[in-house]
Design a protein around this motif. Sequence first.
Motif, PDB file in Angstrom:
ATOM      1  N   ARG A  11      -9.211  -0.697  -7.877  1.00 41.69           N
ATOM      2  CA  ARG A  11      -8.031  -0.897  -8.671  1.00 41.69           C
ATOM      3  C   ARG A  11      -8.257  -2.007  -9.850  1.00 41.69           C
ATOM      4  O   ARG A  11      -8.636  -3.110  -9.237  1.00 41.69           O
ATOM      5  CB  ARG A  11      -6.624  -0.892  -8.357  1.00 41.69           C
ATOM      6  N   GLU A  31       0.793  -2.550  -2.618  1.00 43.19           N
ATOM      7  CA  GLU A  31      -0.414  -2.792  -2.184  1.00 43.19           C
ATOM      8  C   GLU A  31      -0.384  -3.867  -0.990  1.00 43.19           C
ATOM      9  O   GLU A  31      -0.979  -3.940  -0.006  1.00 43.19           O
ATOM     10  CB  GLU A  31      -1.494  -3.308  -2.825  1.00 43.19           C
ATOM     11  N   ARG A  71       0.838  -2.356   2.026  1.00 46.30           N
ATOM     12  CA  ARG A  71      -0.339  -1.521   2.563  1.00 46.30           C
ATOM     13  C   ARG A  71      -1.275  -2.419   3.245  1.00 46.30           C
ATOM     14  O   ARG A  71      -1.858  -2.333   4.349  1.00 46.30           O
ATOM     15  CB  ARG A  71      -1.123  -0.717   1.444  1.00 46.30           C
ATOM     16  N   SER A  72      -1.496  -3.700   2.678  1.00 49.24           N
ATOM     17  CA  SER A  72      -2.359  -4.637   3.382  1.00 49.24           C
ATOM     18  C   SER A  72      -1.963  -5.346   4.441  1.00 49.24           C
ATOM     19  O   SER A  72      -2.741  -5.255   5.404  1.00 49.24           O
ATOM     20  CB  SER A  72      -2.762  -5.669   2.260  1.00 49.24           C
ATOM     21  N   VAL A  87      -3.056  -9.670  -4.076  1.00 48.29           N
ATOM     22  CA  VAL A  87      -3.248  -8.296  -4.037  1.00 48.29           C
ATOM     23  C   VAL A  87      -2.587  -7.910  -5.791  1.00 48.29           C
ATOM     24  O   VAL A  87      -2.114  -8.679  -6.419  1.00 48.29           O
ATOM     25  CB  VAL A  87      -2.174  -7.546  -3.216  1.00 48.29           C
ATOM     26  N   THR A 146      -7.912  -8.630  -3.836  1.00 48.07           N
ATOM     27  CA  THR A 146      -8.365  -7.277  -4.098  1.00 48.07           C
ATOM     28  C   THR A 146      -8.327  -7.210  -5.494  1.00 48.07           C
ATOM     29  O   THR A 146      -8.577  -5.633  -5.936  1.00 48.07           O
ATOM     30  CB  THR A 146      -7.264  -6.327  -3.311  1.00 48.07           C
ATOM     31  N   GLU A 193      -7.393   3.369 -11.022  1.00 44.60           N
ATOM     32  CA  GLU A 193      -8.021   3.588  -9.794  1.00 44.60           C
ATOM     33  C   GLU A 193      -9.472   4.175 -10.043  1.00 44.60           C
ATOM     34  O   GLU A 193      -9.254   5.471 -10.828  1.00 44.60           O
ATOM     35  CB  GLU A 193      -7.151   4.434  -8.758  1.00 44.60           C
TER      36      GLU A 193
END
Length: 779
Positions: free
Chosen positions: A769, A343, A346-347, A338, A653, A759
């Motif tokens: 991103r 993030e 969040r993931s 990530v 990601t 972003e």
Amino acid sequence: MLPAPTPDSLQGPPWLAGLNPAQRDAVTTTEGPVLILAGAGTGKTKALTARLAHILFNRLAWPSQVLAVTFTNKAAREMRHRTELLLGSMAEGLPWLGTFHALSAKMLRRHAGLVGLNPQFTILDTDDQLRLLKQVVTEAGLDEKRWPAKQLASLIDRWKNRGLLPEQVPPGESFAFADGAKGGGAALYARYQEQLVQLNAADFGDLLLHMLTIFARHPDVLADYRERFRYVMVDEYQDTNQAQYQWLKALVGDRRNIACVGDDDQSIYSWRGAEVANILRFEADFPGAKLIRLEENYRSTPHILAAANHLIAHNNGRLGKSLFTQHSTGEKVAVTGVWDGPEEARSVGDEAERLGREGVSLNDMAILVRAQFQTRLFEDRFIAIGLPYRIVGGFRFYERAEIRDALAYLRLVQSPDDALAFERIVNVPKRGLGDKAMGTLHAAARRLNLPLSRAAAHVAEGDDLTPAARRALRGFLTDVARWRDAADTLNHAELAELVLEESGYVAMWQADKSTEADGRLDNLKELVRAMGDYPSLTAFLEHVSLVMDNEAAADGEKITIMTLHAAKGLEFDHVFLPGWEEGVFPSQRALDEGGTAALEEERRLAYVGITRARVRAHVLHAANRQVYGQWTAALPSRFVAELGEAHVDERSTLSGGPSLWRAALAGGDPFADMQRGTGRGPGWDRARSGQTGSGWQAAKQGFSQSGRDFGPRSAAPPREARVSAISLAPMPGFKRGARVFHAKFGEGTVVHVDGNKLEIDFPAAGRKRVLDSFVSLKN
């Protein structure tokens, strides 16, 4: 003489039912030394209980003739309960089943007079121990601020864990404490032991140390115990320290009937004195010992076990085994790269919610972190999305003592009338303003009808306090006023740094030599970093208040957050393992030590983490960590590359660059590659040698912002030994609303700019991103 076993007792006993061949061998091999290497999830408790039942039912020994040692009272209760279920009244008694300390205390009460105590001696708790050590330090004419009793307590505990009496402490270690005093720390240790005898007391370390002394000086006592115990059984042998090892070895008589159950691949407590060498040298200690490996795992899927086997095979200090399972299906270990820590949180939150929609209980999910400071981002994220969670083995981030102290300083700077904040930190670090001084301040506040901090200003100019206390109080109030003025020119994160540094709070923890001190400093660093996410001190403190007030219901499902150390012995369907980066895991301390022992223990910790998963293990690593407003590139942990490619489902990601850990495997510098698009470098070789990015190293070793040092820093490594940090300066023209083109995702619109991170909303691919170097402006 024991009665001979009856024929019926030898025909298919129930405790052998369902055992695999290795477990059966461990149960029925009763004579001579036996080392049972029990891998994670291989049913060692079942085998150990069955072995005890086998010995008792076949009349090889009476319950009082078996010494069964566990590490926790919970494990002892479970073994007793299981044995009673198998044998009923035959298992009643078992007077010598318990923890090292419980059994040693029982022995010591029988022989207390041999070490100058009487049988009604008191076992001191930590607070009583510290109070007594403070008296010892003061009596020696030492400054307790320079030579804290807590530091001496930690030293004495380590010496006792090694079975060392005061006269046996090496001189070099003795003068690590109170180097100017006659005899140094060892002399204080000796005085402490004298005081304990006068008080008819012992601390926890004494329980084993006194028995070792008795065994050495009174051979008749040792001979009696050796004759008494026909069988010795030990659980979690890999976690024994030197004193426990000596205690066990002394009790094994000529029969040599000792069976130790343990896993050298799960020895993760060296910081508590545990020595993996104890299990590794078992065959040398007991020549002719039988080694039995329990390798069939009943917990995890084939891919999880294969990845764990690949990982731990990189350790040299092990006896060797390979876990396997009869299961034939299961998902690969998920490895996700990530962009950054937020993030990552969040993931994990998104995946937990997805699993929940598929019917997986939150109770069957766990996040296992290497260090406690990592929990903060997950806590904030879960509160934001309403995901219930529990912290196991510790407090929630904002509930930890050092965080509460730091917040109290900031609250007092913001609000002079915050009496609770004032009272919490006016004597932290110690300023000579103890209970008596606080009583005077409270009396003045009532008399003057003023808030405590304002009343303190009046008391500081009067004569109600001693001159030293008045000076300390005036100095503290002057500091608070200066910090309040500084708040007009510094941002709130810089202010927090200044306050924690100038107050002496950080220095207090730097001087603390206890095992938790480094973690507390890491938490303070994470607190300062977290403040940068909020526009003002008021907004941040309001956020903390909301977090603290957001208590999930006592009942209901919750995802578990805990450290890897706390997770040993537990299991969950889905395990999330964040922060697998060099400098985080393996830790910077392990890398700085430069030897193999620390790194191999970190690898064993990773092995423990993966093998907690029943269904799937989710490993995450971030390309960047924000350290006090500055983004620093991070290499994926070497452990990621050691999982075995065939058993890993790799994801990322990150856009526009190669796989970070696959590039690391190939010997390239993944972050330089991301910026250039091509090129190779010594990235993985650098990581394997323990060198990491200078930014992260500085962050781990001390605060660094605005020209102030917040703790010690070492010189940055030479340029060729650094990980390329991603520049924060955005390329000209990239701003919100700009139209850009990406080779993979096509045209898009910039919706947010953060340094060189963009972003972008791509109509064909959604929001991504990416680095600005991977897109071009559209005219």
